[in-house]
Design a protein around this motif. Structure first.
Motif: not given
Length: 191
Positions: A163-176
């Motif tokens: 997420v930090e590196r821009g590959w994934l999003d975490e819109d809701n805590p703990g859900r990727f």
């Protein structure tokens, strides 16, 4: 019920009255005690195994974090030298494995998932194939790891790094989910 039991001692037949039920009860009690002792040993071993797995997971996360921090410091120092007009001299000795190397590069246009280390690539591919957001505990068995708290936490750390590196999003805590990159960009970068 007492049953006569005959045996020979010194060539002479000797008879003894033994209660068969008492003998069976004594053997059952001994077997029960043995089972309880083995169960206690197994529980202790399971606890020790879980602790060892948790220690291993913490060490893996620590190593990855230290590698990341060193890589970022190295990159910042190189940028500072380049900004000052200095060109760093090439080092004749190779850096130890993992030091000075960013394991998960920040996503940018044209960068493909193949640049990621195997486990990170597997995670991104699993998230990309999922119909919706995934939690770390759902990803762990899909990448072939046991669903222990240590492995789940280690995978959660990897997800946060992605997420930090821009590959994934975490819109809701703990859900990727797969990262959305600008307007109209529903598809991930090329695989």
């Amino acid at each position: 019920m007492a049953v006569p039991l005959y045996f020979y001692r010194g060539g002479v037949e000797v008879g003894v009255m033994v209660s068969l039920l008492e003998e069976l009860q004594a053997r059952e009690a001994a077997a029960r005690q043995h089972v309880e002792e083995l169960q206690a040993e197994a529980a202790e071993l399971a606890l020790r195994l879980e602790r060892a797995r948790a220690d291993l997971s913490r060490l893996e996360i620590t190593r990855e974090t230290v590698t990341q921090v060193l890589a970022e410091l190295s990159a910042a120092a190189a940028e500072g030298d380049a900004a000052a007009g200095e060109v760093p001299e090439p080092d004749a000795t190779p850096a130890p494995h993992g030091i000075g190397v960013m394991t998960v590069p920040p996503w940018r246009e044209g960068l493909v998932v193949a640049v990621l280390p195997d486990v990170y690539r597997d995670i991104v591919e699993i998230v990309a194939d999922a119909p919706g957001p995934l939690q770390a505990k759902q990803i762990v068995p899909r990448i072939g790891l046991p669903t222990t708290s240590g492995k789940i936490e280690g995978t959660r750390g990897k997800l946060k790094r992605l997420v930090e590196r821009g590959w994934l999003d975490e819109d809701n805590p703990g859900r990727f989910t797969l990262a959305r990159r600008g307007p109209g960009r529903d598809q991930p970068n090329s695989w």
